[in-house]
Design a protein around this motif. Structure first.
Motif, mmCIF file in Angstrom:
data_model
loop_
_atom_site.group_PDB
_atom_site.id
_atom_site.type_symbol
_atom_site.label_atom_id
_atom_site.label_comp_id
_atom_site.label_asym_id
_atom_site.label_seq_id
_atom_site.Cartn_x
_atom_site.Cartn_y
_atom_site.Cartn_z
ATOM 1 N N SER A 168 0.811 -0.933 -0.004
ATOM 2 C CA SER A 168 -0.042 0.056 -0.080
ATOM 3 C C SER A 168 0.884 1.232 -0.171
ATOM 4 O O SER A 168 0.577 2.178 -0.751
ATOM 5 C CB SER A 168 -0.914 -0.127 1.405
ATOM 6 O OG SER A 168 -1.748 1.096 1.328
ATOM 7 N N ARG A 225 2.600 1.938 -3.302
ATOM 8 C CA ARG A 225 1.729 2.527 -4.324
ATOM 9 C C ARG A 225 1.478 3.999 -3.987
ATOM 10 O O ARG A 225 1.349 4.812 -5.141
ATOM 11 C CB ARG A 225 0.167 1.928 -4.129
ATOM 12 C CG ARG A 225 0.192 0.340 -4.965
ATOM 13 C CD ARG A 225 -1.213 0.104 -5.089
ATOM 14 N NE ARG A 225 -2.073 -0.168 -4.006
ATOM 15 C CZ ARG A 225 -1.924 -1.493 -3.245
ATOM 16 N NH1 ARG A 225 -1.019 -2.370 -3.839
ATOM 17 N NH2 ARG A 225 -2.586 -1.538 -2.185
ATOM 18 N N ARG A 241 -2.207 -6.395 -6.246
ATOM 19 C CA ARG A 241 -3.165 -5.587 -5.903
ATOM 20 C C ARG A 241 -4.041 -6.299 -4.824
ATOM 21 O O ARG A 241 -4.684 -7.280 -5.056
ATOM 22 C CB ARG A 241 -4.196 -5.061 -7.228
ATOM 23 C CG ARG A 241 -3.663 -3.960 -8.108
ATOM 24 C CD ARG A 241 -3.691 -2.783 -7.406
ATOM 25 N NE ARG A 241 -2.849 -1.856 -8.374
ATOM 26 C CZ ARG A 241 -2.568 -0.397 -7.948
ATOM 27 N NH1 ARG A 241 -2.990 0.045 -6.992
ATOM 28 N NH2 ARG A 241 -2.088 0.279 -8.951
#
Length: 581
Positions: A113, A116, A330
């Protein structure tokens, strides 16, 4: 029995050798000199360096300061107990919460996370170590930010020693307002009424510190990217570093002067994190180099903690300087929420525990018990009993206990079986066995130094500098934090001395009292217990000396920066920065 009490009772004398503070200081500095030489020069393991230095402090206390053997040993025992509770109690349980995320696999989700948000490790250092670390400092303090962020950085691919250095350096600017401004509250308490200055209160002192540490905050993110990637890092990521530093500085100044001293770091950290995330929507570094790199030849074999991190973090960075692109997994939104849940739980629990009515209720019996350490009877130089001989056992409101509650809720949210959670808790103690000894030994050392009078001697010696003391005042705070690992303890130890010296030298007492706290924050990164926490958290217990040598220069440079700032604030150049009322 009365005779026995008289024999055992000890009163601090600042100049035990030839009635001279200067000569006495030569002996008083020996334990600290031993500690730093063993760590920085002879590369002795931190736990052993702490134990040896403690023995030196006991010898000096007994032979030079005439402290009864029983009182000296009792002083050391109280310090060791304080080292475990509340300090280690916080760290152990904070790392347990982290270990739960590793066991469940959600730490890898958190890592992806954050990648990203930015796959650049230099940006990650700013977001994780500086912004998120400051939030943890605001809520818990006492080593928690280092314990948590250092392992987060390593999970993101940082080599162990670099992760430790980044976490330690980042944990500077927010420290004075840590644990809802506990250091400032303590400073206001110990200086209240001293020198007859009505400005010596929590609000004014917090405002003054809020006009010193923000200047430091502007520099720290730049230092972090320099540590991660040298000059290239500064050249390519300075916009993010400057934005983080400036927004944090403004937030810290505004909150401490106009909103609320206890909420200062919460406001500043959240504002800085939001500003960096917003900046990344419009700007990205010109390249994202691969900085994880291979393990260096002198890096010891992986510990159990490192092995778990490696096995749970197989996904490579999103990109590298060579132009290769890797597929980034993802995760489902629900899994991402669970990954962040432990930290959200921590924030909520600490926020509730520090609400006015709740905090007051928890500070009273039966949740908090204050008792005199059995058998310890020490009088200060003024003939009054030392407050430090009273031990506060806040078993429920302690940050470590709140961390256990957070851990239980984390296990529920992450769906970890009770047996697995308990095994993770046991492994945490095993992995931290050396840091536990180190912290207890160093706190025992600090208590012996304080309660025998050795710290008083060093403080009094520095105070003889007169008007020059304005330059040295930050150094005194640095010494206090370097020894105790706590800005709160340093303020309790030297706050009143700073004010008294200011009155004698014709200096501003608010400026010098604040300088004790602001200078002290720079001693955190070289404090043996914080070094032990960082080393233990990344599975490099015993390599504290290596980390010390990498951060001590930064500590010295930033301390010099603070000394110059405080000195200028005592002159017409910057005296307008000192609150008038």
């Amino acid at each position: 029995m009365a005779d026995l009490v008289l024999v055992e009772q000890f009163q601090i004398v600042t100049d035990p050798v030839a009635d001279s503070v200067a000569v006495s200081a030569i002996f008083a500095v020996l334990p600290l000199l031993t500690l730093f030489l063993l760590l920085g020069v002879f590369r002795v393991r931190a736990w052993l360096a702490g134990v040896i230095s403690l023995v030196v402090a006991l010898i000096v206390a007994i032979t030079v300061y005439s402290m009864p053997v029983g009182q000296a040993l009792l002083s050391a025992s109280e310090g060791a107990a304080f080292g475990f509770f509340p300090i280690l109690w916080i760290v152990i349980n904070a790392i347990w919460v982290y270990n739960l995320t590793v066991v469940s696999g959600h730490f890898d989700v958190l890592r992806r996370s954050m990648e990203r948000v930015s796959p650049d490790m230099r940006i990650q250092a700013i977001i994780v170590a500086f912004c998120f670390g400051a939030l943890l400092e605001a809520l818990a303090g006492f080593g928690t930010p280092v314990a948590v962020t250092v392992v987060m950085l390593m999970a993101l691919g940082f080599p162990p020693i670099r992760a430790a250095c980044v976490a330690l350096i980042a944990n500077t600017a927010p420290v004075a307002f840590g644990a809802l401004a506990t250091p400032i509250v303590t400073l206001g308490t110990v200086t209240s009424g001293a020198a007859g200055d009505p400005r010596l209160n929590t609000d004014t002192l917090g405002a003054m510190v809020g006009r010193q540490t923000p200047v430091l905050a502007i520099v720290v993110p730049l230092v972090l990217v320099a540590v991660v990637d040298g000059r290239r890092g500064v050249r390519q990521t300075w916009p993010a570093a400057v934005v983080a530093g400036l927004v944090f500085a403004v937030g810290q100044f505004v909150a401490s002067n106009y909103i609320s001293v206890p909420l200062t770091d919460i406001v500043a950290s959240l504002a800085a994190a939001a500003a960096v995330v917003l900046l990344l929507r419009f700007w990205q570094p010109s390249e994202t180099p691969e900085l994880a790199g291979p393990r260096s030849p002198d890096t010891p074999p992986m510990s159990t903690a490192e092995a778990r991190l490696t096995s749970s973090s197989p996904t490579p960075p999103a990109s590298s300087s060579s132009g290769d692109v890797a597929v980034v997994r993802r995760d489902a939104p629900a899994e991402v929420v669970r990954a962040y849940a432990p930290y959200l739980i921590i924030i909520v629990i600490f926020a509730i525990a520090n609400l006015g009515p709740v905090k007051e209720a928890l500070a009273a019996e039966p949740w908090t018990v204050v008792f005199k350490w059995p058998g310890l009877d020490v009088l200060g130089a003024n003939g009054k009993p030392l407050a430090s001989t009273n031990f506060t056992f806040g078993w429920l409101p302690a940050a470590g206990t709140l961390m256990i509650i957070a851990g239980v809720l984390t296990a529920v949210v992450l769906r970890i079986r009770p047996g697995a959670a308990l095994r993770a808790y046991g492994r945490t103690y095993v992995e931290l066995r050396q840091p536990i000894v180190t912290v207890m030994a160093v706190l025992a050392l600090a208590y012996v130094l304080n309660q025998s009078g050795q710290t008083n001697t060093l403080g009094a010696f520095l105070a003889t500098a007169g008007s020059v003391f304005v330059f040295l005042s930050s150094i005194l705070g640095w010494i206090g934090v370097a020894v105790t690992g706590s800005d709160t303890s340093s303020n309790a130890l030297f706050g009143a001395l700073q004010v008294q010296t200011a009155a004698k030298a014709g200096l501003d007492p608010v400026l010098l009292a604040a300088a004790n706290s602001s200078g002290g924050v720079l001693g955190k990164m070289v404090s043996p217990q914080n070094l032990a926490i960082a080393a233990g958290a990344v599975g490099m217990a015993g390599r504290e000396g290596d980390i010390f040598r990498k951060v001590v220069l930064w500590s010295a440079v930033l301390l010099l920066f603070m000394c110059v700032l405080v000195t200028l604030q005592a002159t017409p150049v910057l005296d307008w920065m000192v609150p008038a009322s």
